[in-house]
Scaffold this motif. Structure first.
Motif, PDB file in Angstrom:
ATOM      1  N   ILE A   1      -0.758 -51.866  75.061  1.00 39.79           N
ATOM      2  CA  ILE A   1      -2.031 -51.595  74.407  1.00 39.79           C
ATOM      3  C   ILE A   1      -1.753 -51.194  72.961  1.00 39.79           C
ATOM      4  O   ILE A   1      -0.993 -50.264  72.702  1.00 39.79           O
ATOM      5  CB  ILE A   1      -2.824 -50.474  75.122  1.00 39.79           C
ATOM      6  N   ASN A   2      -2.395 -51.910  72.017  1.00 42.12           N
ATOM      7  CA  ASN A   2      -2.295 -51.621  70.586  1.00 42.12           C
ATOM      8  C   ASN A   2      -3.698 -51.349  70.075  1.00 42.12           C
ATOM      9  O   ASN A   2      -4.534 -52.254  70.054  1.00 42.12           O
ATOM     10  CB  ASN A   2      -1.693 -52.816  69.832  1.00 42.12           C
ATOM     11  N   THR A   3      -3.965 -50.116  69.652  1.00 41.63           N
ATOM     12  CA  THR A   3      -5.284 -49.723  69.189  1.00 41.63           C
ATOM     13  C   THR A   3      -5.177 -48.438  68.382  1.00 41.63           C
ATOM     14  O   THR A   3      -4.118 -47.810  68.351  1.00 41.63           O
ATOM     15  CB  THR A   3      -6.249 -49.545  70.388  1.00 41.63           C
ATOM     16  N   LYS A   4      -6.267 -48.009  67.723  1.00 39.78           N
ATOM     17  CA  LYS A   4      -6.234 -46.756  66.958  1.00 39.78           C
ATOM     18  C   LYS A   4      -6.248 -45.539  67.870  1.00 39.78           C
ATOM     19  O   LYS A   4      -5.507 -44.588  67.676  1.00 39.78           O
ATOM     20  CB  LYS A   4      -7.453 -46.677  66.033  1.00 39.78           C
ATOM     21  N   LYS A   5      -7.166 -45.546  68.862  1.00 33.75           N
ATOM     22  CA  LYS A   5      -7.332 -44.426  69.795  1.00 33.75           C
ATOM     23  C   LYS A   5      -7.473 -44.997  71.194  1.00 33.75           C
ATOM     24  O   LYS A   5      -7.985 -46.101  71.367  1.00 33.75           O
ATOM     25  CB  LYS A   5      -8.603 -43.631  69.482  1.00 33.75           C
ATOM     26  N   VAL A   6      -7.067 -44.211  72.189  1.00 28.44           N
ATOM     27  CA  VAL A   6      -7.219 -44.661  73.571  1.00 28.44           C
ATOM     28  C   VAL A   6      -7.480 -43.474  74.482  1.00 28.44           C
ATOM     29  O   VAL A   6      -6.919 -42.395  74.293  1.00 28.44           O
ATOM     30  CB  VAL A   6      -5.981 -45.474  74.049  1.00 28.44           C
TER      31      VAL A   6
ATOM     32  N   GLU B   1      -3.395 -43.031  66.143  1.00 27.83           N
ATOM     33  CA  GLU B   1      -4.178 -41.789  66.025  1.00 27.83           C
ATOM     34  C   GLU B   1      -4.043 -40.864  67.230  1.00 27.83           C
ATOM     35  O   GLU B   1      -3.452 -39.800  67.118  1.00 27.83           O
ATOM     36  CB  GLU B   1      -5.643 -42.123  65.739  1.00 27.83           C
ATOM     37  N   LYS B   2      -4.612 -41.244  68.400  1.00 31.72           N
ATOM     38  CA  LYS B   2      -4.625 -40.305  69.523  1.00 31.72           C
ATOM     39  C   LYS B   2      -4.626 -41.023  70.861  1.00 31.72           C
ATOM     40  O   LYS B   2      -5.362 -41.977  71.068  1.00 31.72           O
ATOM     41  CB  LYS B   2      -5.867 -39.418  69.431  1.00 31.72           C
ATOM     42  N   VAL B   3      -3.789 -40.511  71.778  1.00 34.61           N
ATOM     43  CA  VAL B   3      -3.763 -40.968  73.160  1.00 34.61           C
ATOM     44  C   VAL B   3      -4.235 -39.813  74.025  1.00 34.61           C
ATOM     45  O   VAL B   3      -3.754 -38.691  73.881  1.00 34.61           O
ATOM     46  CB  VAL B   3      -2.336 -41.381  73.596  1.00 34.61           C
ATOM     47  N   GLU B   4      -5.190 -40.098  74.915  1.00 30.85           N
ATOM     48  CA  GLU B   4      -5.665 -39.079  75.844  1.00 30.85           C
ATOM     49  C   GLU B   4      -5.516 -39.613  77.260  1.00 30.85           C
ATOM     50  O   GLU B   4      -6.055 -40.672  77.590  1.00 30.85           O
ATOM     51  CB  GLU B   4      -7.129 -38.740  75.567  1.00 30.85           C
TER      52      GLU B   4
ATOM     53  N   GLY C   1      -0.934 -38.335  68.125  1.00 35.37           N
ATOM     54  CA  GLY C   1      -1.373 -37.182  68.902  1.00 35.37           C
ATOM     55  C   GLY C   1      -1.490 -37.547  70.366  1.00 35.37           C
ATOM     56  O   GLY C   1      -1.834 -38.674  70.719  1.00 35.37           O
ATOM     57  N   LEU C   2      -1.199 -36.583  71.242  1.00 37.69           N
ATOM     58  CA  LEU C   2      -1.197 -36.851  72.674  1.00 37.69           C
ATOM     59  C   LEU C   2      -1.819 -35.688  73.426  1.00 37.69           C
ATOM     60  O   LEU C   2      -1.465 -34.536  73.208  1.00 37.69           O
ATOM     61  CB  LEU C   2       0.242 -37.073  73.155  1.00 37.69           C
ATOM     62  N   VAL C   3      -2.760 -36.025  74.337  1.00 37.45           N
ATOM     63  CA  VAL C   3      -3.369 -35.036  75.220  1.00 37.45           C
ATOM     64  C   VAL C   3      -3.164 -35.541  76.645  1.00 37.45           C
ATOM     65  O   VAL C   3      -3.545 -36.673  76.961  1.00 37.45           O
ATOM     66  CB  VAL C   3      -4.886 -34.876  74.947  1.00 37.45           C
ATOM     67  N   ILE C   4      -2.550 -34.715  77.484  1.00 35.55           N
ATOM     68  CA  ILE C   4      -2.335 -35.096  78.882  1.00 35.55           C
ATOM     69  C   ILE C   4      -2.989 -34.045  79.770  1.00 35.55           C
ATOM     70  O   ILE C   4      -2.601 -32.878  79.756  1.00 35.55           O
ATOM     71  CB  ILE C   4      -0.832 -35.202  79.215  1.00 35.55           C
ATOM     72  N   ASP C   5      -4.004 -34.482  80.531  1.00 37.91           N
ATOM     73  CA  ASP C   5      -4.667 -33.574  81.461  1.00 37.91           C
ATOM     74  C   ASP C   5      -3.784 -33.321  82.680  1.00 37.91           C
ATOM     75  O   ASP C   5      -2.908 -34.130  83.009  1.00 37.91           O
ATOM     76  CB  ASP C   5      -6.004 -34.162  81.939  1.00 37.91           C
ATOM     77  N   GLU C   6      -4.067 -32.208  83.353  1.00 39.35           N
ATOM     78  CA  GLU C   6      -3.343 -31.874  84.566  1.00 39.35           C
ATOM     79  C   GLU C   6      -3.559 -32.966  85.608  1.00 39.35           C
ATOM     80  O   GLU C   6      -4.655 -33.527  85.705  1.00 39.35           O
ATOM     81  CB  GLU C   6      -3.857 -30.529  85.100  1.00 39.35           C
ATOM     82  N   LYS C   7      -2.540 -33.293  86.364  1.00 42.88           N
ATOM     83  CA  LYS C   7      -2.524 -34.321  87.412  1.00 42.88           C
ATOM     84  C   LYS C   7      -2.408 -35.742  86.886  1.00 42.88           C
ATOM     85  O   LYS C   7      -2.329 -36.684  87.658  1.00 42.88           O
ATOM     86  CB  LYS C   7      -3.714 -34.198  88.354  1.00 42.88           C
ATOM     87  N   ALA C   8      -2.401 -35.945  85.572  1.00 40.35           N
ATOM     88  CA  ALA C   8      -2.147 -37.279  85.026  1.00 40.35           C
ATOM     89  C   ALA C   8      -0.687 -37.620  85.269  1.00 40.35           C
ATOM     90  O   ALA C   8       0.168 -36.736  85.328  1.00 40.35           O
ATOM     91  CB  ALA C   8      -2.460 -37.317  83.539  1.00 40.35           C
TER      92      ALA C   8
END
Length: 159
Positions: free
Chosen positions: A56-61, A75-78, A93-100
């Motif tokens: 996947i190539n994109t600005k945000k996901v 920019e940002k991966v969530e 930037g990276l945000v990983i929720d619990e259980k991911a």
């Protein structure tokens, strides 16, 4: 990304399957399966039922489903709690929720096109210290071999 209202320009619905690379402008929501690379100009939203078998190539996901490939997102991966990513991530930037689930490598805040140039002073100092260490080691070897020669001559003269 959640606070602003997002105008989705393309939707791949649940049960839909795309075989081959997928390219689109704007914001894309994927609830089906894409077997190929995804390139989007703005944002990719991968729903919990969505699956991408490719990069996947994109600005945000925002990932809620499964990705078996690499993410190149400046920019940002969530990754939400239902996300499963098997592949490498390059992002600002990276945000990983619990259980991911994330299995791979992550490079953050790095521009792959720019290679770090070594500090010339540091390189010179390392070369100088390595050179002096080699010279010192050679002197020690020389001294120990001279000591060995004098001991063997002393032993021979005593006999």
């Amino acid at each position: 990304m959640r606070k602003k209202e997002v105008q989705i320009s393309t939707i791949i619905g649940m049960g839909a399957e795309c075989n081959g690379d997928f390219i689109a402008n704007g914001v894309v929501r994927i609830d089906g399966t894409i077997n190929g690379n995804v390139t989007v100009t703005d944002t990719v939203i991968l729903g919990a039922s969505g699956c991408v078998n490719g990069d996947i190539n994109t600005k945000k996901v925002i990932i809620g489903g499964e990705v078996y490939g690499n993410l190149n997102v400046p920019e940002k991966v969530e990754l939400t709690s239902t996300a499963r990513v098997i592949g490498d991530i390059t992002t600002g930037g990276l945000v990983i929720d619990e259980k991911a689930v994330f299995q791979g490598r992550c490079d953050m805040n790095q521009d792959a096109s720019k290679k770090l140039k070594p500090n010339n002073k540091a390189v010179k100092a390392m070369k100088k210290s390595a050179k002096s260490a080699i010279v010192e080691a050679l002197k020690e070897v020389e001294e120990s071999s001279e000591e060995g020669n004098t001991e063997s001559t002393e032993t021979k003269t005593e006999e």
